[in-house]
Design an enzyme around this catalytic site. Structure first.
Site, PDB file in Angstrom:
ATOM      1  N   ARG A 271      11.025  -7.597   9.871  1.00 14.43           N
ATOM      2  CA  ARG A 271      10.500  -7.178   8.568  1.00 14.43           C
ATOM      3  C   ARG A 271      11.357  -7.663   7.400  1.00 14.43           C
ATOM      4  NH1 ARG A 271      11.346  -1.570  10.520  1.00 14.43           N
ATOM      5  NH2 ARG A 271       9.133  -1.418  10.918  1.00 14.43           N
TER       6      ARG A 271
ATOM      7  N   LYS B 204      12.554  -3.823   2.933  1.00 14.75           N
ATOM      8  CA  LYS B 204      11.097  -3.947   3.061  1.00 14.75           C
ATOM      9  C   LYS B 204      10.389  -2.959   2.129  1.00 14.75           C
ATOM     10  CE  LYS B 204       6.846  -3.759   4.837  1.00 14.75           C
ATOM     11  NZ  LYS B 204       5.779  -2.884   4.408  1.00 14.75           N
TER      12      LYS B 204
ATOM     13  N   PHE C 272       1.359  -3.457   5.802  1.00 15.45           N
ATOM     14  CA  PHE C 272       1.675  -3.901   7.183  1.00 15.45           C
ATOM     15  C   PHE C 272       3.175  -4.037   7.424  1.00 15.45           C
ATOM     16  CE2 PHE C 272       0.243  -8.687   6.494  1.00 15.45           C
ATOM     17  CZ  PHE C 272       1.256  -8.865   5.568  1.00 15.45           C
ATOM     18  N   GLU C 273       3.500  -4.251   8.693  1.00 14.68           N
ATOM     19  CA  GLU C 273       4.899  -4.268   9.168  1.00 14.68           C
ATOM     20  C   GLU C 273       5.636  -2.985   8.774  1.00 14.68           C
ATOM     21  OE1 GLU C 273       6.980  -7.975   8.734  1.00 14.68           O
ATOM     22  OE2 GLU C 273       5.209  -9.114   9.326  1.00 14.68           O
ATOM     23  N   GLY C 274       4.926  -1.866   8.853  1.00 12.47           N
ATOM     24  CA  GLY C 274       5.490  -0.569   8.490  1.00 12.47           C
ATOM     25  C   GLY C 274       5.091  -0.216   7.072  1.00 12.47           C
TER      26      GLY C 274
END
Ligand SMILES: Cc1cc2nc3c(=O)[nH]c(=O)nc-3n(C[C@H](O)[C@H](O)[C@H](O)COP(=O)(O)OP(=O)(O)OC[C@H]3O[C@@H](n4cnc5c(N)ncnc54)[C@H](O)[C@@H]3O)c2cc1C
Length: 641
Positions: free
Chosen positions: A315, A394, A446-448
Site C-alpha cells: 500500500r 496510505k 481500495f487497498e484498505g
C-alpha cells in the site's frame, strides 16, 4: 450488553483464544471477523517509530538526518526512470486511454520491455532489482500522468504475484513464477467477493484438498479483481478446511498461485467504474479449478497473513502515486492562478485562492516527505516493522490527495469540470483535472478503506496497552488472573504515566533550522499529550473503547499529523542544509507553513476528544437508518435507491 454466545463457548474462549482482545461481548459476525484478522496480524515485538508516537516516545534519532537516497541506489534507478518518463511523455496518451477504456497493447508491451513489471524483482529472476525508493519514484511518475497505468503496474507488483512471492515464496515458486511476471506476464490478486469487502471472515470461495492431498479444488467467485481480465497468473484467497483447536473450529484462509489458463476459470464480466476507465478489472469464477499443493504461498491457513503482510508494503504505492498526482495538480494550478485574471487581478492574488495554493503546496511536500521516509525504512531493513507508517501514509496521503484534486478543480473553475477532450475541441489547453478527480476518488476505498485504515492503526496504537492491561480488563478470564494482571499493569503505569506529563520538548538534532526545531519540540511534547489522553480514554471507556470508532479516529489522525510534521521537518532540514541560502529559506518556509497548519488541525482534534456530538450522531444515524424522518424523504422521485 448481554453476550450472544452460549456460556460453554465463552468458557472455551478463555482457554484457546490467545488474542488480547476480549471478544466475548461481540456478536458472532464481529467475533469471527476480529478473530480471523487478529490471527493474521503480524506481531513484531519491535516498536516502530510511528508506534512510539502513540506511547509518548518520540525518538527523533530514528528519522534524523533524513535518509537521503544513496547515490549508488539513485544511479541504479536513474536509467529506468528516465526511460519511463520519456515513454510516458512521448508515447502514452492518457486522455485517449481514458476515452477508449483500453491501454494499447504496444504500451503494455513496451512497459514490459523496459522492466516496469519487475521493478523490485531481483535481477536473478529477470527483474530490475531496484529499491523501494526507486519503485516509489516510478509510482510518482506514473501517478503524475496516468492512473490506469499506475493501477496496472501496482496491482501486478504491489499485491499481485511478485510481492507475496518475494516475501513468502519457496525457491521453487520464485524460480517458476518470478521470471514470467518480471518479463511482463500480468498478475493480479483476488480476495474480494460480493460479501467480502472489508471482512474476510465472510469468504465463500472454498479450496478442498483432493483425497491424496496433492491438489486443491477451488470453487467460488471473486469480485473486482484488478488485472483479472488480462492476467496470466493470479493469487487467489480461499477458505481451506477449518482447523480444530481445543475443540473449536478455526477458519483457515489460504493463498494459492493460480494459472489463469487452468480449466474451470472464467472471467464473467469486466467491471466499469467512475474513473480508471481502462482498468482490466473483472469478476472471476472458479469451477472445480484444480491447483497443485505446491502453489500454496507460505502454508495452509496463512493466506490472510500473506495478504495483510503483502499489503503492508504494497500500500506504499498509493501514497507515492498520490505525490505524483498532487505535484501535477500543483503545476496546473500555478499556471492557471497566474494567468487567469478576474476582478482586476490574477486569481492567485485573491486570498481565497492563495489559501488553497499554499495548502496544496505544503501538503504535497509533506506527503512526499512521508512517502520517501517510509520507503527508506523498507530499503534500510526489509524486515522493518513499517505497518503503522505505511498505513498512515496510505490513509493520510490518499485523503490529502483527494482534497488537493478537489481544490485544483475549484481553482480551475468551470474548466476544471470540463473534460480535456471538450476543452481541446473548443481550442483550449486539454488540462485533465476532471479525469484526475474521477481517477483519484477510489484511492481512499481500495487497498484498505480509510475507515478500515483507522481501525487498523487504532488496533496497533492500542497494542502496547492491550499487552500490559488487556488481561486485567478481559471478562473471559478468571478473577484471580485478572487481579494479578492488574497488579502488573499498575506497576507499569506507575512508571510510564508520570513521564507523559514532562513539560519540555526533548532534544532536537543539531543543525535543524530554528522554526522547524520549534515544531519538533512541539511534536515531542504533543506525542506525550497524545499518549496520556489515549490512556485517559482507555481508563474511561475500558474495553468499550473499541466501539468508539470516531473517538479512536481522532487519536489516529493526531498521530498521523505528528508523523507528517516530523517527516516534513526532517526532509526540509536536509534540503535546507544541502541548498544555498535562498533554497533553504524557501523550503523552511514551506515546511513551517505545513507544520503550523498541522498544529491547528491537531488542536481541533484534541478539542474534539471532549467536545463532540459523537453519541448524538450515532443515535441519530440509527434512527434515520431505521425509519427516515418525513422531511428527509419528501418531494423526490419514487424508487428503491
Ligand atoms: C476499482 C477497484 C479495484 C479493486 N481491485 C481489487 C483487487 O485487485 N483485488 C481485490 O481483492 N479487491 C479489489 N477491490 C476491492 C476493494 O479492495 C474493496 O472495494 C474494499 O476492500 C472495500 O470493500 P467494499 O467495497 O466491499 O466495502 P465494504 O467492506 O462493504 O464497506 C463499505 C463501507 O463501510 C466501511 N466499513 C466496512 N467495515 C467497517 C467497519 N468495521 N467499521 C467502520 N467502517 C466499515 C468501509 O470503509 C466502506 O466505507 C477493488 C475495488 C475497486 C472498486
Amino acid at each position: 450488553m448481554k453476550t450472544t454466545l452460549p456460556p460453554e463457548r465463552n468458557e472455551r474462549a478463555v482457554v484457546d483464544d490467545a488474542s488480547v482482545i476480549d471478544t466475548s461481548k461481540m456478536n458472532e459476525g464481529q467475533r469471527a471477523a476480529l478473530e480471523l484478522t487478529e490471527a493474521a496480524r503480524e506481531t513484531g515485538e519491535r516498536r516502530s517509530f510511528a508506534g512510539g508516537l502513540f506511547m509518548g516516545d518520540c525518538d527523533l534519532r530514528n528519522v534524523f538526518p533524513f535518509p537521503e537516497q544513496n547515490p549508488h541506489d539513485r544511479e541504479q534507478g536513474e536509467a529506468f526512470l528516465e526511460r519511463l518518463e520519456k515513454f510516458l511523455h512521448e508515447r502514452v496518451d492518457a486522455d485517449a486511454i481514458d476515452r477508449t477504456g483500453e491501454i494499447p497493447d504496444d504500451v503494455i508491451a513496451e512497459l514490459g520491455r523496459m522492466g516496469a513489471f519487475g521493478i523490485k524483482i531481483p535481477t536473478q529472476y529477470g527483474g530490475l532489482g531496484l529499491s523501494q525508493t526507486n519503485y516509489s519514484r516510478a509510482a510518482m511518475l506514473l501517478g503524475s500522468h496516468d492512473a490506469n497505468l499506475t493501477a496496472l503496474i501496482s496491482a501486478h507488483q504491489s499485491i499481485g504475484v511478485p510481492q507475496p512471492l518475494l516475501m513468502f515464496g519457496t525457491d521453487a515458486q520464485k524460480q517458476k513464477f518470478l521470471p514470467r511476471v518480471a518479463k511482463g506476464e500480468i498478475s493480479a490478486f483476488a480476495l474480494t467477493e460480493a460479501g467480502v469487502g472489508s471482512d474476510p471472515a465472510a469468504m465463500t470461495t472454498r479450496a478442498v484438498p483432493t483425497d491424496d492431498g496433492k491438489y486443491f479444488t477451488i470453487n467460488g467467485e471473486k469480485l473486482w479483481c484488478t488485472n483479472g481480465v488480462k492476467a496470466g497468473v493470479i493469487v487467489v484467497m480461499a477458505q481451506t478446511p477449518p482447523k480444530v483447536v481445543n475443540g473449536r473450529e478455526k477458519k483457515q484462509v489460504t493463498a494459492f498461485i493460480v494459472d489463469m489458463d487452468t480449466p474451470g476459470i472464467e472471467v464473467l464480466h469486466r467491471c466499469h467504474f467512475m474513473g480508471l476507465k481502462a482498468l482490466y478489472n473483472g469478476v472471476v469464477r472458479f469451477t472445480d479449478v484444480v491447483v497443485p499443493r505446491e502453489n500454496i504461498i507460505w502454508g495452509e491457513g496463512k493466506g490472510l497473513r500473506v495478504a495483510l503482510s503483502t499489503l503492508n508494503t504494497g500500500r506504499l504505492t498509493l501514497p507515492a502515486a498520490c505525490v505524483g498526482a498532487s505535484k501535477r495538480c500543483l503545476r496546473i494550478v500555478r499556471k492557471w492562478a497566474l494567468e487567469r485574471v478576474q476582478w482586476g487581478a490574477n486569481i492567485g492574488r485573491h486570498a481565497a485562492i492563495a489559501d488553497k495554493v499554499a495548502r496544496m503546496a505544503a501538503q504535497t511536500f509533506a506527503l512526499e516527505s512521508m512517502t520517501l521516509l517510509v520507503a527508506s525504512m523498507v530499503d534500510k531493513d526489509k524486515k522493518a516493522d513499517i505497518r503503522l507508517e505505511a498505513a498512515i501514509a496510505k490513509l493520510w496521503g490518499t485523503e490529502k490527495a483527494w482534497q488537493i484534486v478537489d481544490e485544483t478543480m475549484q481553482i480551475r473553475g468551470g474548466r476544471g469540470y470540463e473534460t480535456a477532450d471538450s476543452l481541446k475541441a473548443r481550442g483550449e489547453e486539454p488540462v485533465p483535472v476532471e479525469r484526475f478527480m474521477r481517477d483519484c476518488r477510489i484511492n481512499t476505498i481500495f487497498e484498505g478503506s480509510s475507515e478500515i485504515m483507522r481501525l487498523f492503526i487504532a488496533r496497533e496504537m492500542l497494542d502496547p496497552h492491550l499487552k500490559v492491561s488487556g488481561a486485567a480488563l478481559d471478562s473471559r478470564k478468571p478473577m484471580g488472573q485478572r487481579l494479578a494482571a492488574a497488579a502488573k499493569a499498575g506497576l507499569f503505569y506507575a512508571q510510564w504515566y508520570p513521564k507523559q506529563w514532562l513539560p519540555f520538548g526533548g532534544s532536537v538534532p543539531a543543525g535543524v533550522p530554528a522554526p522547524l526545531a520549534r515544531h519538533l519540540k512541539w511534536a515531542t511534547r504533543t506525542s506525550r499529550k497524545l499518549a496520556r489522553r489515549l490512556f485517559h480514554a482507555m481508563a474511561k471507556h475500558g474495553p468499550k473503547l473499541e466501539r468508539e470508532q470516531v473517538l479512536l479516529g481522532r487519536f489516529v489522525d493526531i498521530g498521523a499529523e505528528l508523523f507528517a510534521v516530523i517527516a516534513t521537518c526532517s526532509r526540509a532540514a536536509a534540503l535546507a542544509r544541502a541548498g544555498g541560502d535562498e533554497k533553504s529559506r524557501e523550503v523552511v518556509s514551506l515546511a513551517d507553513y505545513f507544520c503550523a497548519s498541522a498544529r491547528l488541525r491537531v488542536d481541533q482534534l484534541f478539542a474534539g476528544l471532549t467536545a463532540n456530538v459523537d453519541r448524538e450522531g450515532y443515535r441519530l444515524a440509527q434512527s434515520v437508518l431505521k425509519s427516515p424522518m418525513e422531511p428527509l424523504v419528501d418531494g423526490i422521485i419514487r424508487g428503491e435507491q
